[in-house]
Motif scaffolding. Structure first.
Motif, PDB file in Angstrom:
ATOM      1  N   LEU A 206       0.818  -1.207   0.000  1.00 18.69           N
ATOM      2  CA  LEU A 206       0.000   0.000   0.000  1.00 18.69           C
ATOM      3  C   LEU A 206       0.853   1.258   0.000  1.00 18.69           C
ATOM      4  CD1 LEU A 206      -2.910   0.972   0.038  1.00 18.69           C
ATOM      5  CD2 LEU A 206      -2.790   1.062   2.519  1.00 18.69           C
ATOM      6  N   GLY A 207       1.892   1.261   0.842  1.00 16.32           N
ATOM      7  CA  GLY A 207       2.751   2.448   0.932  1.00 16.32           C
ATOM      8  C   GLY A 207       3.357   2.804  -0.411  1.00 16.32           C
ATOM      9  N   LEU A 208       3.873   1.802  -1.093  1.00 15.69           N
ATOM     10  CA  LEU A 208       4.490   2.033  -2.405  1.00 15.69           C
ATOM     11  C   LEU A 208       3.468   2.597  -3.394  1.00 15.69           C
ATOM     12  CD1 LEU A 208       6.779   1.695  -4.480  1.00 15.69           C
ATOM     13  CD2 LEU A 208       5.954  -0.621  -4.867  1.00 15.69           C
ATOM     14  N   LEU A 209       2.280   1.992  -3.396  1.00 16.55           N
ATOM     15  CA  LEU A 209       1.277   2.436  -4.357  1.00 16.55           C
ATOM     16  C   LEU A 209       0.797   3.849  -4.035  1.00 16.55           C
ATOM     17  CD1 LEU A 209      -0.742  -0.844  -4.997  1.00 16.55           C
ATOM     18  CD2 LEU A 209       1.318   0.006  -6.093  1.00 16.55           C
ATOM     19  N   VAL A 210       0.658   4.144  -2.734  1.00  9.76           N
ATOM     20  CA  VAL A 210       0.271   5.500  -2.333  1.00  9.76           C
ATOM     21  C   VAL A 210       1.333   6.496  -2.789  1.00  9.76           C
ATOM     22  CG1 VAL A 210       0.095   7.018  -0.318  1.00  9.76           C
ATOM     23  CG2 VAL A 210      -1.229   4.909  -0.398  1.00  9.76           C
ATOM     24  N   GLU A 211       2.588   6.162  -2.561  1.00  8.01           N
ATOM     25  CA  GLU A 211       3.670   7.059  -2.961  1.00  8.01           C
ATOM     26  C   GLU A 211       3.719   7.233  -4.471  1.00  8.01           C
ATOM     27  OE1 GLU A 211       6.868   6.584   0.663  1.00  8.01           O
ATOM     28  OE2 GLU A 211       6.978   5.185  -1.000  1.00  8.01           O
ATOM     29  N   SER A 212       3.396   6.170  -5.174  1.00  8.93           N
ATOM     30  CA  SER A 212       3.408   6.243  -6.625  1.00  8.93           C
ATOM     31  C   SER A 212       2.289   7.147  -7.132  1.00  8.93           C
ATOM     32  CB  SER A 212       3.268   4.835  -7.198  1.00  8.93           C
ATOM     33  OG  SER A 212       3.131   4.890  -8.580  1.00  8.93           O
ATOM     34  N   VAL A 213       1.101   6.981  -6.569  1.00  8.03           N
ATOM     35  CA  VAL A 213      -0.031   7.818  -6.979  1.00  8.03           C
ATOM     36  C   VAL A 213       0.272   9.285  -6.682  1.00  8.03           C
ATOM     37  CG1 VAL A 213      -2.424   8.398  -6.455  1.00  8.03           C
ATOM     38  CG2 VAL A 213      -1.757   6.016  -6.769  1.00  8.03           C
ATOM     39  N   GLY A 214       0.851   9.544  -5.502  1.00  5.63           N
ATOM     40  CA  GLY A 214       1.180  10.919  -5.149  1.00  5.63           C
ATOM     41  C   GLY A 214       2.335  11.466  -5.974  1.00  5.63           C
TER      42      GLY A 214
END
Lengths: 374, 510
Positions: A206-214
Motif C-alpha cells: 500500500l505504501g508504495l502504491l500511495v507514494e506512486s499515486v502521489g
C-alpha cells in the motif's frame, strides 16, 4: 580515508542527513527549553499506581493529534489534503456520547462498544464521501473536504441539539482518560494505530502504491494502479483515525461538544505532517516523522504554558517556532546559514522541500541581480 | 590558424554528485557565430555540463569565462541575464498557460507594475510570425502537440534579450529535435543559421548524427565525464565519431544491421476491428501475431501514439472492439489491457512513465505490484532478485536499485521503464518512441532487445520517428497519415524507406 576524524565526520553526515534528524533535533530542543522554567520537567513520578510527569502529559494530550496526523499523512502522500478531520472528530464524539447518554446503564460494556461502533461508522461514511468526491468526481481535495469541514460541525450540533452532552460512563472514560499498566490508556491506542498503519503501508504494498499515486498520478494510472480505490481507502483511513481521536477527546472530557471538539486540529495535523518531512506535493511519506511532528506541536503547546507566554501572544509564539522548524528543514536555508556542513548534497532535498518551496522562489529572485563577476 | 577569441571558455570543470563524479576536469570553448555539437553517450556528462554552464548546478571546480570575464552563475536567471539561453530536452513550460504567456513568462512587458496583456500578445504573435510558425499565441500551450511546444520553448529562448539587457550570446539547445519531424527540424535549422549569422554561438546537443553533420561546425566529445576531444566536424567522419563516443568498436551496431528477423510468426494474438476515437484516430483494423513486431510509421501527429493508446486502454475508444487470443476484451482502462498481457511504454517518460521520487527498484516493480494488488507485496527476496536481474540484463547504470530514478540519465530511465514491463512478462509490448533522446549505444541495445523479445515469442508494437529503425525491426509496418491507418506493408527486400515515405505522401494502399 580511515582516520578517526573522517569516520566521525561521515557518521555525523549520515546522521544529519537522516530524514528524521531535524524533527528530532527540534523536539529535543523544545523539551530542553522547559528545563530552566520547570526544573523537574523530565521527572516522572508514580502516584496511585499511575505515572505522572510532563513527558507523560505531552504524549497523553498529544494522542488525538498524533492519530489525526497519521491518517493525514497518507492523504497528503497521495497529493491530497483532508480538512474535514476536525469535523469528523466532533461528529464521532457527538454520536457516541449521545448514544451512551440515552442508555439506562451507561456503564454497560455492550452499549459502550455499540456507541463507539456507531461513531466510527459515521467516520467511515465521512471518509467515503470525501474519497468519492476526490477520486470519482475529480473535485480538488481541498474543496471536497471543505464541505464536511463546514457542514460536519452543523451535523455534530444537530446530533447534540446544540448542547454539550455530558455522560458518566466508566468504561468509556478509559479510552481518553483512563490508565492501564500505569500509563494513560490513550498511549496504547496510539501505539496500536501507529503500528497498524506502519504494518499496513510497509508490510503490504500500500505504501508504495500511495507514494506512486502521489508522485505521478498519470504514470500510476498507466501502470495499472487502481488509484481511485487507493485514494478512497486513504480518505476512509484518515477519517477513521480522526474518529478514534474523536472518541478519545470526548472520552477524556466525558462530554461531546459539537462546536469545539477537534477545532482546528486539521491545521495542526497538516503542520505535523509537514514537520515530519512529508511533502505537501505528495509522494514519499514518513509515519515516524509525522509522530515526531505531532509531538513537536504538542510540546510547543505545553511549553507555551510552562514558560508563561502571555495567552494573547501564544499563537504568535507558535507561529515563530513553526517558521523556524520549517526553515531548518529546508536544505537550501541550511546551506545559506550554516554553510556546507549541513547543506544539501544535491538530491537530499526531499525532506523539507515542501515547506521550503516558497522560500526557495524568493531567494532565487533576490539572488538574481547580484551576479558574481570577479 | 588565427582563431577569434572564444565567447565562452570553460576550463577544468568538475561536478560531483553523491557517489558519482559527473564531470572531471572538462574543457570546453565556444566561438561566436558557430554551431557547436556536444557529443557523448547518455551519462557522458553532456547534460551536466550544460546545467553547470546555465547555473542549474553549482560548480565544484574549474572556471567559466564569458566574453573575457570570469563568471559563476547561481541560477538560470543569472545565466539568462548574462546572455546564455537554454532550451532543454524535455519541454519545461507551463501547459496551462497561453503560448504568449509562456514566451514572456518572468519578463512580461509591464507598465506601472501592471502586465500589458495586449502588448504581450502582440509581441508574441510577431515573434512567432517572424519565425514562420503558425501558432495561435492566445491558445493554451497544452492545445499543441509536443513538437510545437518544443518550438515555443525555442521561440521563448531566442526572444529573451530582445527587450532590455544584452542579447543572446550563447544559445544552448539540448536535444531540441528529438520530438520534431523533418519539416520542423528544417525550420529550426533555418532559424539556427540565421542566429549564427548574427554572431550567436549555438551549443547543440542531438543524438541524430545526420543532423550534427548537417548543421554543426565543430564538436566536442565527452565520455564518462571526461573530455575526449574537440574536432572540426569536417575532420571527423561518423564512424570515427561514434568510436570516440563509445570508446569501442562498432560491432554492436553492425551486428544489428546484419540481424535477420525471425521469419515465422505465430497465430493472431490481438485483433482490433474498427477501433477508433473521435479526434484521436479514425477507426482502424489491426492484427498483431504472436512474436510479430509491428512498426508504426508516419509523421509526428499522424496518430501513431493515439493508436497505441487505444490498444492499451489509456484512452477510451468510441467505436470498435479488440479481441485478444480470440476473446473480446473491453479496453476502457489500462487495467483491462494489462490484464490480458498488454504493456505500454509511453513516449513521454517524465509525465507518463517515471515516478521520479521513487527509487529504481520501486519504479521497476511498480507494474508487477499493481497487478498483484496492494495486499500481496512481492516478497523481498524475489523482488531484489528480479530487480537485480533486470538491472544487469539491461545494463542500467548506476546499477544501484536504491538510486532515485529522477537522477538517472534519459537512456537509463528508459531502460527502467522497459524493465518495469518486461518483469510482468507481457504478451504484447507497446513501445512508443523508446529510443527518443537516448544515445546510440543504448539505442542499439534497445533495438537488439526488441529483436530477441520477438524471437522469444513476445509481440511488439514499435513506434519510432526514424523510419530506418521501424524498417529494420518490423515484420509488418503500419503506415499512418492524418490520423488514419492508411496501409499495412509486409516487410521484405522491396520495402525501403523511400517506399514508406511514398505511402505516407500518397496516403494510398499499395
Amino acid at each position: 580515508m580511515s582516520t578517526p576524524s573522517a569516520a566521525t565526520t561521515s557518521r555525523w553526515r549520515a546522521l544529519t542527513h537522516h530524514h528524521l534528524f531535524w524533527p528530532v533535533a527540534v523536539l529535543v530542543a523544545l523539551l530542553l527549553v522547559n528545563v530552566p522554567f520547570t526544573p523537574d520537567f523530565f521527572s516522572i513520578k508514580m502516584t496511585d499506581g499511575h505515572l505522572y510527569g510532563s513527558l507523560v502529559s505531552i504524549v497523553l494530550f498529544g494522542s488525538p493529534l498524533i492519530l489525526v496526523a497519521v491518517g493525514m499523512t497518507l492523504v497528503i502522500a497521495t497529493g491530497g489534503i483532508d480538512l474535514s478531520v476536525g469535523a469528523v472528530v466532533a461528529i464521532t464524539g457527538a454520536l457516541t456520547c449521545s448514544y451512551i447518554s440515552d442508555q439506562a446503564d451507561q456503564n454497560a460494556l455492550s452499549a459502550v462498544f455499540l456507541a463507539m461502533g456507531v461513531g466510527l461508522v459515521a467516520a467511515v461514511v465521512c471518509g467515503l464521501w470525501n474519497g468519492f468526491l476526490v477520486a470519482r468526481m475529480g473535485i480538488q481535495p481541498i474543496i471536497a473536504t471543505l464541505i464536511i469541514m463546514v457542514a460536519g460541525r452543523g451535523v455534530a450540533q444537530l446530533i447534540t441539539d446544540g448542547q454539550i452532552i455530558t455522560i458518566n460512563s466508566e468504561p468509556y472514560k478509559l479510552i481518553g482518560g483512563g490508565y492501564w499498566l500505569t500509563l494513560p490508556f490513550s498511549i496504547f491506542v496510539v501505539a496500536v494505530v501507529v503500528a497498524v498503519t506502519v504494518a499496513l503501508t510497509r508490510r503490504t504494498a500500500l505504501g508504495l502504491l500511495v507514494e506512486s499515486v502521489g508522485g505521478n498520478a498519470e504514470a500510476s494510472r498507466l501502470v495499472g494502479i487502481r488509484s481511485r480505490r487507493i485514494m478512497i481507502m486513504v480518505y476512509v483511513f484518515c477519517a477513521v483515525c480522526a474518529g478514534i481521536a474523536g472518541l478519545m477527546i470526548s472520552s477524556n472530557t466525558s462530554a461531546a461538544d459539537g462546536n469545539n471538539a477537534g477545532l482546528w486540529i486539521e491545521l495542526d495535523a497538516i503542520l505535523a505532517v509537514v514537520i515530519g518531512g512529508t511533502s505537501l506535493l505528495g509522494g514519499r511519506f514518513s509515519i515516524g516523522g509525522t509522530v515526531i511532528g505531532a509531538l513537536v506541536i504538542q510540546t510547543l503547546t505545553t511549553t507555551i504554558y510552562t514558560i508563561g507566554v502571555p495567552t494573547q501572544t501564544n499563537l504568535v509564539f507558535k507561529a515563530v517556532v513553526v517558521i523556524v522548524v520549517c526553515l531548518l528543514q529546508s536544505p537550501k536555508f541550511r546551506a545559506k546559514v550554516f554553510g556546507a556542513k549541513f547543506g544539501p548534497k544535491s538530491g537530499a532535498a526531499s525532506g523539507g522541500s515542501a515547506a521550503a518551496e516558497p522560500a526557495k522562489t524568493v531567494t532565487t529572485a533576490e539572488a538574481a541581480p547580484k551576479m558574481e563577476v570577479s | 590558424m588565427a582563431e577569434p577569441r572564444p565567447v565562452l571558455e570553460m576550463t577544468g570543470i568538475v561536478k560531483e554528485f553523491p557517489g558519482v563524479r559527473a564531470l572531471s576536469g572538462v574543457d570546453f570553448r565556444l566561438f561566436p557565430g558557430e554551431i557547436h555539437a556536444l557529443m557523448g553517450e547518455n551519462g557522458a556528462g553532456k547534460s551536466t555540463l550544460i546545467k553547470v554552464l546555465t547555473g542549474v548546478y553549482s560548480l565544484d571546480g574549474g572556471t567559466i569565462t564569458l566574453d573575457g570575464t570570469s563568471v559563476r552563475f547561481a541560477s538560470p536567471l543569472q545565466a539568462q541575464q548574462a546572455g546564455i539561453n537554454t532550451v532543454y530536452q524535455e519541454v519545461n513550460l507551463c501547459p496551462n498557460l497561453s503560448v504568449a504567456e509562456n514566451i514572456f513568462i518572468g519578463r512580461e512587458p509591464t507598465r506601472f507594475g501592471r502586465i500589458q496583456w495586449k502588448r504581450m500578445r502582440k509581441e508574441a504573435a510577431e515573434l512567432v510570425d517572424r519565425l514562420g510558425l503558425d501558432i495561435d499565441v492566445t491558445a493554451p500551450l497544452s492545445a499543441y502537440p509536443l513538437a510545437v511546444q518544443q518550438l515555443v520553448a525555442i521561440v521563448r529562448s531566442v526572444s529573451t534579450g530582445d527587450g532590455e539587457g544584452q542579447g543572446t550570446k550563447v544559445l544552448v539547445l539540448d536535444e531540441p529535435t528529438s520530438s520534431l519531424d523533418r519539416d520542423e527540424v528544417l525550420e529550426l535549422f533555418r532559424l539556427m543559421r540565421r542566429l549564427k549569422d548574427d554572431g550567436v554561438a549555438i551549443l547543440f546537443v542531438s543524438h541524430f548524427l545526420d543532423q550534427i553533420y548537417e548543421i554543426c561546425d565543430r564538436m566536442t566529445v565527452l565520455r564518462n565525464g571526461t573530455l575526449v576531444g574537440e574536432h572540426m566536424v569536417s575532420d571527423l567522419d561518423q564512424v570515427g565519431l561514434i568510436q570516440l563516443m563509445i570508446g569501442k568498436e562498432l560491432d554492436k551496431l553492425e551486428e544489428l544491421h546484419e540481424h535477420q528477423l525471425r521469419a515465422d510468426v505465430g497465430e493472431t494474438l490481438l485483433h482490433a476491428e474498427g477501433l477508433g476515437r473521435t479526434g484521436g484516430i479514425a477507426p482502424f483494423d489491426l492484427e498483431i501475431k504472436k512474436g510479430e513486431v509491428v512498426g508504426l510509421a508516419g509523421l509526428l501527429g499522424s496518430g501513431r501514439t493515439e493508436l497505441a493508446r487505444l490498444l492499451f486502454g489509456a484512452d477510451q475508444p468510441d467505436s470498435g472492439k479488440v479481441t485478444v487470443g480470440g476473446k473480446q476484451v473491453p479496453m476502457n482502462a489500462p487495467n483491462d489491457a494489462i490484464g490480458v498481457g498488454v504493456a505500454f511504454c509511453s513516449e513521454n517518460r517524465k509525465a507518463e512513465g517515471l515516478v521520479p521520487d521513487l527509487t529504481v527498484r520501486e519504479n521497476i516493480i511498480l507494474a508487477l505490484q499493481a497487478a498483484r494488488g496492494w495486499t500481496r507485496p512481492i516478497p523481498a527476496a524475489q523482488r531484489d532478485e528480479l530487480v537485480a536481474k533486470y538491472i544487469k540484463a539491461l545494463d542500467i547504470r548506476p546499477a544501484n536499485p536504491e538510486a532515485r530514478v529522477g537522477q538517472l540519465s534519459g537512456g537509463n530511465q528508459q531502460k527502467v521503464l522497459l524493465a518495469r514491463w518486461l518483469i510482468t512478462q507481457p504478451k504484447l509490448l507497446i513501445l512508443d518512441e523508446p529510443t527518443r533522446g537516448i544515445d546510440i549505444g543504448a539505442k542499439a541495445e534497445i533495438q537488439k532487445l526488441v529483436v530477441s523479445l520477438s524471437e522469444d515469442g513476445m509481440s511488439v508494437l514499435y513506434i519510432a520517428a526514424e523510419l530506418e529503425e521501424v524498417l529494420r525491426l518490423s515484420h509488418t509496418i503500419g503506415v499512418l497519415r492524418d490520423r488514419k491507418l492508411v496501409a499495412r506493408l509486409t516487410n521484405g527486400p522491396e520495402i525501403t524507406t523511400s517506399r514508406i515515405l511514398e505511402t505516407i505522401a500518397s496516403g494510398e494502399h499499395q
